[in-house]
Write a protein that holds these residues in place. Structure first.
Motif, PDB file in Angstrom:
ATOM      1  N   SER A  30      49.297  32.511  54.267  1.00  0.00           N
ATOM      2  CA  SER A  30      49.918  33.484  55.168  1.00  0.00           C
ATOM      3  C   SER A  30      50.401  34.726  54.442  1.00  0.00           C
ATOM      4  N   THR A  31      50.501  34.659  53.138  1.00  0.00           N
ATOM      5  CA  THR A  31      50.842  35.831  52.332  1.00  0.00           C
ATOM      6  C   THR A  31      49.704  36.051  51.331  1.00  0.00           C
ATOM      7  N   GLN A  32      49.342  37.294  51.165  1.00  0.00           N
ATOM      8  CA  GLN A  32      48.259  37.636  50.244  1.00  0.00           C
ATOM      9  C   GLN A  32      48.747  38.585  49.157  1.00  0.00           C
ATOM     10  N   HIS A  33      49.934  38.290  48.635  1.00  0.00           N
ATOM     11  CA  HIS A  33      50.499  39.064  47.531  1.00  0.00           C
ATOM     12  C   HIS A  33      49.518  39.118  46.373  1.00  0.00           C
ATOM     13  N   LEU A  34      48.943  37.983  46.058  1.00  0.00           N
ATOM     14  CA  LEU A  34      47.834  37.896  45.111  1.00  0.00           C
ATOM     15  C   LEU A  34      46.618  37.533  45.948  1.00  0.00           C
ATOM     16  N   PRO A  35      45.729  38.491  46.201  1.00  0.00           N
ATOM     17  CA  PRO A  35      44.616  38.257  47.119  1.00  0.00           C
ATOM     18  C   PRO A  35      43.809  37.009  46.772  1.00  0.00           C
ATOM     19  N   ASP A  81      39.303  42.925  37.990  1.00  0.00           N
ATOM     20  CA  ASP A  81      40.437  42.449  37.209  1.00  0.00           C
ATOM     21  C   ASP A  81      40.817  40.999  37.528  1.00  0.00           C
ATOM     22  N   PHE A  82      39.983  40.323  38.333  1.00  0.00           N
ATOM     23  CA  PHE A  82      40.214  38.894  38.555  1.00  0.00           C
ATOM     24  C   PHE A  82      40.175  38.204  37.201  1.00  0.00           C
ATOM     25  N   LEU A  83      41.087  37.270  36.997  1.00  0.00           N
ATOM     26  CA  LEU A  83      41.223  36.616  35.689  1.00  0.00           C
ATOM     27  C   LEU A  83      40.939  35.121  35.741  1.00  0.00           C
ATOM     28  N   ARG A 104      44.585  34.826  39.996  1.00  0.00           N
ATOM     29  CA  ARG A 104      45.410  35.622  39.088  1.00  0.00           C
ATOM     30  C   ARG A 104      44.583  36.791  38.571  1.00  0.00           C
ATOM     31  N   TYR A 105      45.273  37.891  38.261  1.00  0.00           N
ATOM     32  CA  TYR A 105      44.613  39.155  37.962  1.00  0.00           C
ATOM     33  C   TYR A 105      45.194  39.810  36.711  1.00  0.00           C
ATOM     34  N   ARG A 113      52.345  37.203  35.088  1.00  0.00           N
ATOM     35  CA  ARG A 113      50.996  36.643  35.107  1.00  0.00           C
ATOM     36  C   ARG A 113      50.912  35.316  34.348  1.00  0.00           C
ATOM     37  N   VAL A 114      51.665  35.167  33.288  1.00  0.00           N
ATOM     38  CA  VAL A 114      51.550  33.973  32.457  1.00  0.00           C
ATOM     39  C   VAL A 114      52.398  32.806  32.959  1.00  0.00           C
TER      40      VAL A 114
END
Length: 156
Positions: A30-35, A81-83, A104-105, A113-114
């Motif tokens: 429901s949230t796409q903060h990190l797509p 930038d997808f990681l 994660r990006y 990120r870590v």
């Protein structure tokens, strides 16, 4: 998340379902903060992974990995930038077995990120990150990827 949401999934009324996996429903978060954030919600009655017989545990984790593979394919194609993918099976807030898949990006601040996504705090659930019509193509791409991956994996 609640038992009402599970009823919505079971009835087929949840609009964010991506695919019915062998062990549950793949759902766009429901949230796409990190797509690409998705969940796999177990279709049976279990609170903990260890509530399942071992073969079913393996099936659930395999389904979770297929969801992660789909998210990885789609997000890598959409963002250079997808990681990587992070997986979590928590159950602290909603006592029903479900797994989280987080894309994660590289563009994330390194200190965030870590670590786990929850370090973002309230930023994750801000109104501007709520799923909307802007995510329709992401939804369609994930559905297509899951359809292909599960057909190949399940042999159906």
């Amino acid at each position: 998340m609640s038992s009402e949401w599970l009823t919505t999934l079971e009835s087929g009324e949840e609009p964010h379902v991506l695919h019915r996996m062998r062990t549950g429903w793949a759902v766009l978060g429901s949230t796409q903060h990190l797509p690409g954030y998705c969940l796999l919600v177990y279709a049976g009655s279990a609170n903990h992974l260890t509530d399942l017989p071992r073969p079913e545990r393996m099936d659930f984790l395999f389904d979770l990995s297929l969801l992660g593979e789909a998210v990885s394919q789609v997000c890598a194609a959409r963002d250079e930038d997808f990681l990587r993918i992070n997986y979590e099976v928590l159950g602290n807030l909603w006592p029903h077995l479900h797994g989280h898949v987080h894309a994660r990006y590289r563009w994330e601040e390194e200190s965030l990120r870590v670590g786990p996504v929850y370090l973002y705090g309230a930023e994750r659930t801000k109104k501007e990150h709520a799923i909307s019509a802007a995510h329709n193509q992401l939804h369609a791409d994930l559905r297509a990827a899951l359809s292909t991956l599960t057909r190949d994996a399940y042999g159906t």
